[in-house]
Design an enzyme around this catalytic site. Structure first.
Site, PDB file in Angstrom:
ATOM      1  N   ARG A   1      -4.385  -0.488   9.256  1.00 16.79           N
ATOM      2  CA  ARG A   1      -3.318   0.490   9.148  1.00 16.79           C
ATOM      3  C   ARG A   1      -2.548   0.705  10.461  1.00 16.79           C
ATOM      4  O   ARG A   1      -1.388   1.109  10.453  1.00 16.79           O
ATOM      5  CB  ARG A   1      -3.923   1.831   8.709  1.00 16.79           C
TER       6      ARG A   1
ATOM      7  N   GLU B   1      -4.315   2.246 -10.567  1.00 18.74           N
ATOM      8  CA  GLU B   1      -4.628   0.933  -9.994  1.00 18.74           C
ATOM      9  C   GLU B   1      -5.179  -0.047 -11.025  1.00 18.74           C
ATOM     10  O   GLU B   1      -4.902  -1.245 -10.964  1.00 18.74           O
ATOM     11  CB  GLU B   1      -5.613   1.090  -8.833  1.00 18.74           C
TER      12      GLU B   1
ATOM     13  N   ASP C   1      -8.554  10.353   6.747  1.00 23.90           N
ATOM     14  CA  ASP C   1      -8.857  10.726   5.369  1.00 23.90           C
ATOM     15  C   ASP C   1     -10.330  10.616   5.002  1.00 23.90           C
ATOM     16  O   ASP C   1     -10.713  10.954   3.878  1.00 23.90           O
ATOM     17  CB  ASP C   1      -8.024   9.875   4.404  1.00 23.90           C
TER      18      ASP C   1
ATOM     19  N   SER D   1       3.392   3.406   2.269  1.00 26.94           N
ATOM     20  CA  SER D   1       2.290   3.128   3.188  1.00 26.94           C
ATOM     21  C   SER D   1       1.920   1.650   3.204  1.00 26.94           C
ATOM     22  O   SER D   1       1.679   1.066   4.258  1.00 26.94           O
ATOM     23  CB  SER D   1       1.057   3.957   2.803  1.00 26.94           C
TER      24      SER D   1
ATOM     25  N   PHE E   1      -9.092   1.502  -2.953  1.00 26.05           N
ATOM     26  CA  PHE E   1      -8.629   1.638  -4.329  1.00 26.05           C
ATOM     27  C   PHE E   1      -8.313   0.289  -4.960  1.00 26.05           C
ATOM     28  O   PHE E   1      -8.572   0.071  -6.143  1.00 26.05           O
ATOM     29  CB  PHE E   1      -7.392   2.530  -4.378  1.00 26.05           C
TER      30      PHE E   1
ATOM     31  N   ARG F   1       0.794  -3.917   8.367  1.00 24.76           N
ATOM     32  CA  ARG F   1       1.460  -3.498   7.133  1.00 24.76           C
ATOM     33  C   ARG F   1       2.940  -3.865   7.134  1.00 24.76           C
ATOM     34  O   ARG F   1       3.464  -4.377   6.131  1.00 24.76           O
ATOM     35  CB  ARG F   1       1.297  -1.991   6.930  1.00 24.76           C
TER      36      ARG F   1
END
Length: 308
Positions: free
Chosen positions: A164, A55, A114, A34, A80, A7
Protein backbone atom coordinates in the site's frame (compact mmCIF):
# COMPACT_ATOMS: atom_id res chain seq x y z
CA UNK A 1 10.23 9.41 -13.10
CA UNK A 2 10.26 5.94 -11.49
CA UNK A 3 7.11 4.84 -9.69
CA UNK A 4 7.14 5.05 -5.89
CA UNK A 5 3.88 3.25 -5.10
CA UNK A 6 2.91 -0.21 -6.27
CA UNK A 7 -0.79 0.65 -6.46
CA UNK A 8 -0.36 3.63 -8.79
CA UNK A 9 2.16 1.68 -10.89
CA UNK A 10 -0.38 -1.11 -11.21
CA UNK A 11 -3.14 1.34 -12.09
CA UNK A 12 -0.97 2.87 -14.81
CA UNK A 13 -0.15 -0.60 -16.12
CA UNK A 14 -3.87 -1.37 -16.41
CA UNK A 15 -4.40 1.81 -18.42
CA UNK A 16 -1.41 1.19 -20.69
CA UNK A 17 -2.45 -2.42 -21.30
CA UNK A 18 -6.05 -1.38 -21.87
CA UNK A 19 -4.97 0.90 -24.70
CA UNK A 20 -3.38 -2.04 -26.49
CA UNK A 21 -5.77 -4.84 -25.59
CA UNK A 22 -9.51 -4.17 -25.86
CA UNK A 23 -10.31 -7.44 -24.12
CA UNK A 24 -8.95 -6.23 -20.78
CA UNK A 25 -11.69 -5.43 -18.29
CA UNK A 26 -11.34 -4.31 -14.67
CA UNK A 27 -13.64 -5.07 -11.76
CA UNK A 28 -13.63 -3.26 -8.40
CA UNK A 29 -15.43 -3.96 -5.14
CA UNK A 30 -16.03 -0.45 -3.80
CA UNK A 31 -12.30 0.25 -3.42
CA UNK A 32 -11.33 1.61 -6.84
CA UNK A 33 -9.84 4.77 -5.34
CA UNK A 34 -7.53 2.65 -3.19
CA UNK A 35 -6.71 -0.19 -5.58
CA UNK A 36 -6.25 2.38 -8.38
CA UNK A 37 -8.76 0.59 -10.55
CA UNK A 38 -10.25 4.08 -10.77
CA UNK A 39 -7.44 5.01 -13.16
CA UNK A 40 -8.72 2.41 -15.62
CA UNK A 41 -12.32 3.49 -15.04
CA UNK A 42 -11.46 7.08 -15.91
CA UNK A 43 -9.88 5.99 -19.19
CA UNK A 44 -12.24 3.15 -20.16
CA UNK A 45 -15.55 3.54 -18.29
CA UNK A 46 -17.25 1.03 -20.58
CA UNK A 47 -14.74 -1.67 -19.58
CA UNK A 48 -14.81 -1.05 -15.83
CA UNK A 49 -17.33 -2.73 -13.54
CA UNK A 50 -18.02 -1.44 -10.03
CA UNK A 51 -19.73 -4.31 -8.21
CA UNK A 52 -19.93 -2.80 -4.72
CA UNK A 53 -18.97 -4.64 -1.55
CA UNK A 54 -19.51 -8.04 -3.16
CA UNK A 55 -16.15 -9.68 -3.74
CA UNK A 56 -17.59 -13.15 -4.26
CA UNK A 57 -19.91 -11.88 -6.99
CA UNK A 58 -17.02 -9.93 -8.54
CA UNK A 59 -14.97 -13.11 -8.75
CA UNK A 60 -17.77 -15.12 -10.37
CA UNK A 61 -18.37 -12.31 -12.87
CA UNK A 62 -14.67 -12.29 -13.74
CA UNK A 63 -14.73 -16.03 -14.40
CA UNK A 64 -17.66 -15.61 -16.76
CA UNK A 65 -15.99 -12.74 -18.59
CA UNK A 66 -12.84 -14.82 -19.04
CA UNK A 67 -14.84 -17.68 -20.50
CA UNK A 68 -16.06 -15.41 -23.31
CA UNK A 69 -12.57 -14.17 -24.18
CA UNK A 70 -12.08 -11.18 -21.90
CA UNK A 71 -9.01 -10.72 -19.68
CA UNK A 72 -10.47 -9.62 -16.34
CA UNK A 73 -8.58 -8.08 -13.44
CA UNK A 74 -10.35 -8.11 -10.08
CA UNK A 75 -9.28 -5.61 -7.42
CA UNK A 76 -9.74 -5.40 -3.69
CA UNK A 77 -7.67 -5.47 -0.52
CA UNK A 78 -5.68 -8.70 -0.46
CA UNK A 79 -7.49 -10.03 2.58
CA UNK A 80 -10.84 -9.65 0.78
CA UNK A 81 -9.64 -10.68 -2.69
CA UNK A 82 -8.52 -14.04 -1.35
CA UNK A 83 -10.62 -14.61 1.76
CA UNK A 84 -14.14 -13.45 0.96
CA UNK A 85 -13.94 -14.94 -2.51
CA UNK A 86 -12.16 -18.21 -1.79
CA UNK A 87 -14.96 -20.58 -2.80
CA UNK A 88 -15.57 -18.72 -6.06
CA UNK A 89 -11.84 -18.61 -6.80
CA UNK A 90 -11.51 -22.33 -6.21
CA UNK A 91 -14.63 -23.51 -7.98
CA UNK A 92 -14.95 -21.04 -10.85
CA UNK A 93 -11.33 -20.13 -11.61
CA UNK A 94 -8.77 -22.61 -10.27
CA UNK A 95 -10.52 -25.86 -11.15
CA UNK A 96 -11.11 -24.76 -14.75
CA UNK A 97 -7.74 -22.99 -15.07
CA UNK A 98 -9.63 -19.85 -16.11
CA UNK A 99 -7.69 -16.79 -17.28
CA UNK A 100 -8.50 -14.36 -14.44
CA UNK A 101 -6.02 -11.99 -12.79
CA UNK A 102 -6.65 -11.24 -9.11
CA UNK A 103 -4.99 -8.22 -7.54
CA UNK A 104 -4.63 -8.23 -3.77
CA UNK A 105 -3.92 -4.63 -2.82
CA UNK A 106 -2.79 -3.30 0.59
CA UNK A 107 -1.23 -6.71 1.24
CA UNK A 108 0.63 -7.92 4.30
CA UNK A 109 0.79 -5.33 7.07
CA UNK A 110 0.84 -2.37 4.71
CA UNK A 111 -2.69 -1.28 5.70
CA UNK A 112 -1.22 -0.45 9.10
CA UNK A 113 -4.12 1.57 10.47
CA UNK A 114 -7.00 -0.88 10.00
CA UNK A 115 -5.63 -3.78 12.02
CA UNK A 116 -5.97 -7.53 11.76
CA UNK A 117 -9.24 -7.54 9.81
CA UNK A 118 -7.62 -5.73 6.87
CA UNK A 119 -4.09 -7.19 6.97
CA UNK A 120 -3.45 -10.26 4.82
CA UNK A 121 -0.88 -12.48 6.48
CA UNK A 122 -2.17 -15.74 4.98
CA UNK A 123 -3.00 -14.85 1.37
CA UNK A 124 0.16 -16.32 -0.17
CA UNK A 125 -0.47 -19.64 1.58
CA UNK A 126 -4.09 -19.70 0.38
CA UNK A 127 -3.34 -18.84 -3.23
CA UNK A 128 -0.26 -20.98 -3.77
CA UNK A 129 -2.16 -24.01 -2.49
CA UNK A 130 -4.63 -23.68 -5.36
CA UNK A 131 -3.66 -25.70 -8.45
CA UNK A 132 -3.06 -23.70 -11.65
CA UNK A 133 -2.46 -20.37 -9.86
CA UNK A 134 0.66 -18.28 -10.38
CA UNK A 135 1.48 -16.18 -7.30
CA UNK A 136 3.48 -12.96 -7.66
CA UNK A 137 4.72 -10.60 -4.95
CA UNK A 138 6.72 -7.83 -6.64
CA UNK A 139 9.53 -6.01 -4.88
CA UNK A 140 8.88 -2.37 -5.73
CA UNK A 141 6.59 -0.20 -7.85
CA UNK A 142 8.58 -0.50 -11.08
CA UNK A 143 8.55 -4.27 -10.73
CA UNK A 144 4.81 -4.20 -9.97
CA UNK A 145 4.21 -2.38 -13.26
CA UNK A 146 6.14 -4.99 -15.22
CA UNK A 147 4.54 -7.84 -13.25
CA UNK A 148 1.09 -6.68 -14.35
CA UNK A 149 2.25 -6.73 -17.97
CA UNK A 150 3.62 -10.24 -17.50
CA UNK A 151 0.36 -11.37 -15.89
CA UNK A 152 -1.57 -10.45 -19.03
CA UNK A 153 0.79 -12.47 -21.22
CA UNK A 154 0.47 -15.51 -18.95
CA UNK A 155 -2.39 -17.78 -19.96
CA UNK A 156 -3.97 -18.80 -16.69
CA UNK A 157 -5.01 -17.46 -13.31
CA UNK A 158 -2.61 -15.10 -11.53
CA UNK A 159 -2.60 -13.65 -8.03
CA UNK A 160 -0.72 -10.35 -7.80
CA UNK A 161 0.11 -9.08 -4.28
CA UNK A 162 0.73 -5.35 -3.81
CA UNK A 163 1.95 -3.11 -0.99
CA UNK A 164 0.00 0.00 0.00
CA UNK A 165 2.82 2.40 0.89
CA UNK A 166 5.27 4.69 -0.89
CA UNK A 167 8.94 3.68 -1.06
CA UNK A 168 11.76 4.06 -3.56
CA UNK A 169 12.01 1.81 -6.60
CA UNK A 170 15.33 0.14 -7.27
CA UNK A 171 14.23 -2.01 -10.21
CA UNK A 172 14.94 -0.30 -13.55
CA UNK A 173 11.70 0.90 -15.13
CA UNK A 174 12.21 -1.09 -18.32
CA UNK A 175 13.47 -4.33 -16.74
CA UNK A 176 11.30 -7.17 -18.10
CA UNK A 177 9.51 -9.28 -15.52
CA UNK A 178 10.10 -13.00 -16.00
CA UNK A 179 7.66 -15.15 -14.07
CA UNK A 180 9.48 -17.72 -11.92
CA UNK A 181 12.93 -16.14 -12.27
CA UNK A 182 14.73 -15.22 -8.99
CA UNK A 183 16.58 -11.89 -9.20
CA UNK A 184 19.97 -11.52 -7.51
CA UNK A 185 20.02 -8.05 -5.97
CA UNK A 186 23.40 -8.36 -4.23
CA UNK A 187 26.00 -11.07 -4.62
CA UNK A 188 27.57 -12.94 -1.72
CA UNK A 189 29.02 -16.30 -0.78
CA UNK A 190 28.21 -17.04 2.89
CA UNK A 191 24.48 -16.63 3.55
CA UNK A 192 21.67 -16.12 1.05
CA UNK A 193 18.71 -13.99 2.09
CA UNK A 194 15.66 -14.81 0.01
CA UNK A 195 13.03 -12.12 0.36
CA UNK A 196 9.82 -11.02 -1.32
CA UNK A 197 7.94 -7.75 -1.64
CA UNK A 198 9.04 -4.84 0.55
CA UNK A 199 11.18 -7.24 2.58
CA UNK A 200 13.74 -7.16 -0.23
CA UNK A 201 14.49 -3.58 0.86
CA UNK A 202 14.86 -4.78 4.43
CA UNK A 203 17.19 -7.59 3.35
CA UNK A 204 19.39 -5.20 1.37
CA UNK A 205 19.73 -2.92 4.39
CA UNK A 206 20.64 -5.88 6.59
CA UNK A 207 23.27 -7.04 4.11
CA UNK A 208 24.76 -3.55 3.99
CA UNK A 209 25.04 -3.44 7.78
CA UNK A 210 27.08 -6.66 7.74
CA UNK A 211 29.58 -5.67 5.05
CA UNK A 212 33.06 -6.77 6.10
CA UNK A 213 31.65 -9.35 8.53
CA UNK A 214 29.55 -11.69 6.40
CA UNK A 215 29.27 -12.07 2.64
CA UNK A 216 25.50 -11.85 2.16
CA UNK A 217 23.66 -12.59 -1.07
CA UNK A 218 20.21 -11.02 -1.44
CA UNK A 219 17.74 -12.66 -3.80
CA UNK A 220 14.38 -11.21 -4.78
CA UNK A 221 11.84 -14.03 -4.99
CA UNK A 222 9.05 -12.15 -6.73
CA UNK A 223 7.33 -15.33 -7.89
CA UNK A 224 6.24 -17.52 -5.00
CA UNK A 225 4.65 -20.00 -7.38
CA UNK A 226 5.95 -21.54 -9.56
CA UNK A 227 9.20 -21.75 -7.61
CA UNK A 228 11.59 -24.02 -9.49
CA UNK A 229 14.03 -25.93 -7.28
CA UNK A 230 16.80 -25.74 -9.86
CA UNK A 231 16.51 -21.97 -10.14
CA UNK A 232 16.49 -21.57 -6.37
CA UNK A 233 19.59 -23.74 -6.06
CA UNK A 234 21.32 -21.80 -8.82
CA UNK A 235 20.46 -18.50 -7.09
CA UNK A 236 22.08 -19.72 -3.86
CA UNK A 237 25.38 -20.36 -5.60
CA UNK A 238 28.12 -20.99 -3.04
CA UNK A 239 25.97 -20.01 -0.05
CA UNK A 240 25.57 -22.80 2.47
CA UNK A 241 22.64 -21.39 4.48
CA UNK A 242 19.44 -19.43 3.86
CA UNK A 243 17.33 -16.80 5.59
CA UNK A 244 13.86 -16.16 4.19
CA UNK A 245 12.09 -12.87 4.88
CA UNK A 246 8.42 -12.20 4.20
CA UNK A 247 5.60 -9.90 5.29
CA UNK A 248 3.37 -12.92 5.76
CA UNK A 249 2.95 -15.84 8.12
CA UNK A 250 5.94 -18.15 8.16
CA UNK A 251 3.39 -20.94 7.79
CA UNK A 252 2.74 -21.61 4.11
CA UNK A 253 4.46 -18.55 2.68
CA UNK A 254 7.83 -17.87 1.08
CA UNK A 255 9.82 -19.78 3.69
CA UNK A 256 7.68 -22.86 3.22
CA UNK A 257 7.94 -22.60 -0.56
CA UNK A 258 11.75 -22.33 -0.44
CA UNK A 259 12.01 -25.26 1.99
CA UNK A 260 9.87 -27.34 -0.36
CA UNK A 261 12.01 -26.35 -3.34
CA UNK A 262 15.18 -27.40 -1.49
CA UNK A 263 13.78 -30.55 0.11
CA UNK A 264 15.97 -32.91 -1.93
CA UNK A 265 19.10 -30.92 -1.16
CA UNK A 266 18.32 -29.13 2.12
CA UNK A 267 20.38 -26.37 3.70
CA UNK A 268 20.15 -24.74 7.15
CA UNK A 269 17.35 -22.17 7.14
CA UNK A 270 16.00 -19.36 9.30
CA UNK A 271 12.50 -17.99 8.74
CA UNK A 272 11.53 -14.36 9.35
CA UNK A 273 7.87 -13.45 9.13
CA UNK A 274 4.79 -13.43 11.32
CA UNK A 275 4.92 -16.34 13.73
CA UNK A 276 1.39 -17.78 13.83
CA UNK A 277 -0.24 -14.46 14.69
CA UNK A 278 -2.52 -11.88 13.13
CA UNK A 279 -1.57 -8.28 12.52
CA UNK A 280 -2.68 -5.29 14.56
CA UNK A 281 -3.24 -1.58 14.07
CA UNK A 282 -0.44 0.97 14.39
CA UNK A 283 0.26 4.67 13.84
CA UNK A 284 2.42 3.97 10.78
CA UNK A 285 3.91 1.18 8.69
CA UNK A 286 7.38 1.34 10.25
CA UNK A 287 5.96 0.97 13.74
CA UNK A 288 4.16 -2.19 12.74
CA UNK A 289 7.20 -3.72 11.04
CA UNK A 290 9.25 -3.04 14.16
CA UNK A 291 6.60 -4.62 16.40
CA UNK A 292 6.70 -7.83 14.35
CA UNK A 293 10.52 -7.68 14.06
CA UNK A 294 10.54 -7.36 10.28
CA UNK A 295 13.56 -5.07 10.40
CA UNK A 296 17.13 -4.98 9.02
CA UNK A 297 18.45 -5.52 12.54
CA UNK A 298 16.48 -8.74 13.02
CA UNK A 299 17.47 -10.00 9.58
CA UNK A 300 21.12 -9.27 10.39
CA UNK A 301 20.77 -11.19 13.66
CA UNK A 302 19.34 -14.18 11.79
CA UNK A 303 22.20 -14.06 9.30
CA UNK A 304 24.81 -14.04 12.06
CA UNK A 305 23.01 -16.84 13.90
CA UNK A 306 22.82 -19.19 10.94
CA UNK A 307 26.40 -18.52 9.82
CA UNK A 308 27.82 -19.89 13.09
Amino acid sequence: MPHTNQRTAYGQALVDMGRKNKNIVVLDADLGSSTMGRMFENEFPDRHLEVGIAEANMTSMAAGLALVGKVPFTNSFAVFSTGRSYDQIRQSIAIGNVNVKICGSSAGLSDFGDGATHQSIEDIAIMRALPHFTVISPFDANEAYQAALAAVEHNGPVYLRLNRNDYDSITPEDKPFIIGEPVIMKDGSDVAVLATGYMVHVALEAAKSLEGKVSVKVVNIHTIKPLDSGKVRAALGACKSVVTVEEHSIIGGLGSAVAEALRHDPVPMEFIGLNDTFGRSAHNYKELLEYFELTPEKVAQAILKIKK
